[in-house]
Scaffold this motif. Sequence first.
Motif, PDB file in Angstrom:
ATOM      1  N   ALA A 133       1.313  -0.848   0.181  1.00  0.00           N
ATOM      2  CA  ALA A 133       0.041  -0.016   0.005  1.00  0.00           C
ATOM      3  C   ALA A 133       0.860   0.939   0.400  1.00  0.00           C
ATOM      4  CB  ALA A 133      -0.543  -0.022   1.548  1.00  0.00           C
ATOM      5  N   PRO A 134       0.957   2.124  -1.135  1.00  0.00           N
ATOM      6  CA  PRO A 134       0.938   3.411  -0.513  1.00  0.00           C
ATOM      7  C   PRO A 134       0.842   4.352   0.141  1.00  0.00           C
ATOM      8  CG  PRO A 134      -0.192   3.375  -2.932  1.00  0.00           C
ATOM      9  CD  PRO A 134      -0.124   1.853  -1.925  1.00  0.00           C
ATOM     10  N   THR A 135       2.312   4.788   0.434  1.00  0.00           N
ATOM     11  CA  THR A 135       1.933   5.837   2.278  1.00  0.00           C
ATOM     12  C   THR A 135       1.540   7.289   1.876  1.00  0.00           C
ATOM     13  OG1 THR A 135       4.427   6.281   1.681  1.00  0.00           O
ATOM     14  CG2 THR A 135       3.902   5.020   3.027  1.00  0.00           C
ATOM     15  N   ASP A 136       1.332   8.151   1.994  1.00  0.00           N
ATOM     16  CA  ASP A 136       0.007   9.172   2.150  1.00  0.00           C
ATOM     17  C   ASP A 136       1.351  10.052   2.117  1.00  0.00           C
ATOM     18  OD1 ASP A 136       0.733   9.362   4.626  1.00  0.00           O
ATOM     19  OD2 ASP A 136      -1.943   9.300   5.195  1.00  0.00           O
ATOM     20  N   HIS A 137       2.730  10.351   2.428  1.00  0.00           N
ATOM     21  CA  HIS A 137       3.109  10.542   2.164  1.00  0.00           C
ATOM     22  C   HIS A 137       4.901  10.289   2.816  1.00  0.00           C
ATOM     23  CE1 HIS A 137       3.289   9.485   6.981  1.00  0.00           C
ATOM     24  NE2 HIS A 137       4.282   9.549   6.647  1.00  0.00           N
ATOM     25  N   GLU A 138       5.663  11.184   2.109  1.00  0.00           N
ATOM     26  CA  GLU A 138       7.206  10.705   2.264  1.00  0.00           C
ATOM     27  C   GLU A 138       7.848  10.004   3.484  1.00  0.00           C
ATOM     28  OE1 GLU A 138      10.334  13.293   1.025  1.00  0.00           O
ATOM     29  OE2 GLU A 138       9.404  13.748  -0.954  1.00  0.00           O
ATOM     30  N   VAL A 139       8.444   8.855   3.584  1.00  0.00           N
ATOM     31  CA  VAL A 139       8.774   8.046   4.332  1.00  0.00           C
ATOM     32  C   VAL A 139      10.130   7.517   4.654  1.00  0.00           C
ATOM     33  CG1 VAL A 139       6.270   7.038   5.392  1.00  0.00           C
ATOM     34  CG2 VAL A 139       7.306   5.834   4.084  1.00  0.00           C
ATOM     35  N   PRO A 140      10.492   7.451   5.545  1.00  0.00           N
ATOM     36  CA  PRO A 140      12.003   7.112   5.662  1.00  0.00           C
ATOM     37  C   PRO A 140      11.864   5.895   5.179  1.00  0.00           C
ATOM     38  CG  PRO A 140      11.529   7.580   8.284  1.00  0.00           C
ATOM     39  CD  PRO A 140      10.235   8.320   7.026  1.00  0.00           C
ATOM     40  N   HIS A 144      10.130  -1.638   6.211  1.00  0.00           N
ATOM     41  CA  HIS A 144       9.337  -1.607   4.877  1.00  0.00           C
ATOM     42  C   HIS A 144       7.448  -1.903   5.440  1.00  0.00           C
ATOM     43  CE1 HIS A 144      11.549  -5.261   5.882  1.00  0.00           C
ATOM     44  NE2 HIS A 144       9.741  -5.828   6.184  1.00  0.00           N
ATOM     45  N   TYR A 145       7.740  -2.585   6.940  1.00  0.00           N
ATOM     46  CA  TYR A 145       6.309  -2.107   7.236  1.00  0.00           C
ATOM     47  C   TYR A 145       5.426  -1.174   6.679  1.00  0.00           C
ATOM     48  CZ  TYR A 145       7.346  -6.780   9.257  1.00  0.00           C
ATOM     49  OH  TYR A 145       8.110  -8.005   9.024  1.00  0.00           O
ATOM     50  N   GLN A 146       5.786  -0.384   6.808  1.00  0.00           N
ATOM     51  CA  GLN A 146       5.071   1.064   6.170  1.00  0.00           C
ATOM     52  C   GLN A 146       4.656   1.151   5.487  1.00  0.00           C
ATOM     53  OE1 GLN A 146       7.808   4.699   7.791  1.00  0.00           O
ATOM     54  NE2 GLN A 146       8.869   2.786   6.815  1.00  0.00           N
ATOM     55  N   PHE A 233       9.565   6.464  -4.167  1.00  0.00           N
ATOM     56  CA  PHE A 233       9.274   5.957  -3.135  1.00  0.00           C
ATOM     57  C   PHE A 233       8.637   6.026  -2.083  1.00  0.00           C
ATOM     58  CE2 PHE A 233       9.688   1.358  -1.236  1.00  0.00           C
ATOM     59  CZ  PHE A 233       9.130   0.894  -1.978  1.00  0.00           C
ATOM     60  N   PRO A 234       7.324   5.143  -1.317  1.00  0.00           N
ATOM     61  CA  PRO A 234       6.424   4.133  -1.496  1.00  0.00           C
ATOM     62  C   PRO A 234       5.690   4.953  -1.791  1.00  0.00           C
ATOM     63  CG  PRO A 234       7.323   4.405   0.055  1.00  0.00           C
ATOM     64  CD  PRO A 234       7.640   5.655   0.242  1.00  0.00           C
ATOM     65  N   VAL A 235       5.189   6.710  -2.684  1.00  0.00           N
ATOM     66  CA  VAL A 235       4.268   7.077  -2.310  1.00  0.00           C
ATOM     67  C   VAL A 235       3.627   7.157  -3.505  1.00  0.00           C
ATOM     68  CG1 VAL A 235       3.610   9.442  -1.680  1.00  0.00           C
ATOM     69  CG2 VAL A 235       5.551   8.696  -0.919  1.00  0.00           C
TER      70      VAL A 235
END
Length: 357
Positions: A133-140, A144-146, A233-235
């Motif tokens: 599932a893409p994240t709704d904001h940039e993440v570090p 990968h569980y994000q 990635f992964p947005v």
Amino acid sequence: MDCRITFVAALLLIYKAGFCGTDGFETTVANKNPAASKAPEGMLWIPGGEFSMGAAINGGGSCEMPMASNDAGPVHRVRVDGFWMDATAVTNEQFEKFVKATGYVTIAERTPTKEEFPTAPEENLVAGSVVFAPTDHEVPLDNHYQWWNYVPGANWRHPLGPESNINGKEKYPVVQIAYPDAQAYAKWAEKRLPTEAEFEFAARGGLSGKTYVWGNEFRPKGKWMANTWQGKFPVKDEGQDGFAGIAPVKSFSPNGYGLYDMAGNVWEWCSDWYRPDYYRTLADNGGVVINPQGPDAPLDPAEPNEKKRVHRGGSFLCNDQYCSRYIVGTRGKGEINTGTNHLGFRCVKSPQQSGSK
Ligand SMILES: [Ca+2]
Ligand SMILES: [Cu+2]
């Protein structure tokens, strides 16, 4: 300094830049013997031979793999016998034929038990599978569980969860396939899963030590050669290569052996157990390794309680910000009972294997 030497040094620099990650590679020497019999339907003859296996990592630019351990090195010499290989990943249509014929129920469709998944929380012990599932904001990019979630009801017929389906996707690679599922299909089809060495020999398509299965340039003449991820990635997957998400098989040009999607689109199961130090062990033993089958037992020090086998080829999620696993020779891994929506498989067959279904 003699200007000739300067010129040679400049040439060397250009050579280095153009052939990044070729350290330790020697020429592929394919076997000359033709296939003994007619190709089984949908399969191609891969002659086998001697080649340099693995990937030179920790290079610069496009050879950088930020999340890589150094499990794809050192590059070492391997020989494999000839075999038949499916031209494409197994499709939904093909997998459905198998399920209809056998009544097989995939791992993702079965209720998991505490014995199988001792570390899983109780609420996760419902039939389902892992979905991106893409994240709704940039993440570090360190966890990968994000972007991976366990989704109840996700399986090969519903790759993204119960609301999704595969209607009209007959020619897409089947996904949400655990290792035993792939094995069961292969057995039914009178085939088997490829070893990691067979997969890489086939993926290289007769080329020697190239960065990608098609050559050294990611986009020769601007052409997209594999289904990968564009955008942050992964947005958001921008899909500039024509596909945000999975693509039907044969959407991109085949490699030198006529095989499709040997890089990108979906990861594919190999029969080898995964250990990050396997190539180191082989290289230390020296000589040419004949038909390697993988280590005797799995061990991923990052998750030592999980039994993992090798994945190869990378997927539509692969990108240069995170993993670059469309680089040929790089490796993936997965717990054997876990499918995801970017993991499928294809089969191989040795000439001496009976049957021709
Ligand atoms: Ca894509
Ligand atoms: Cu990847």
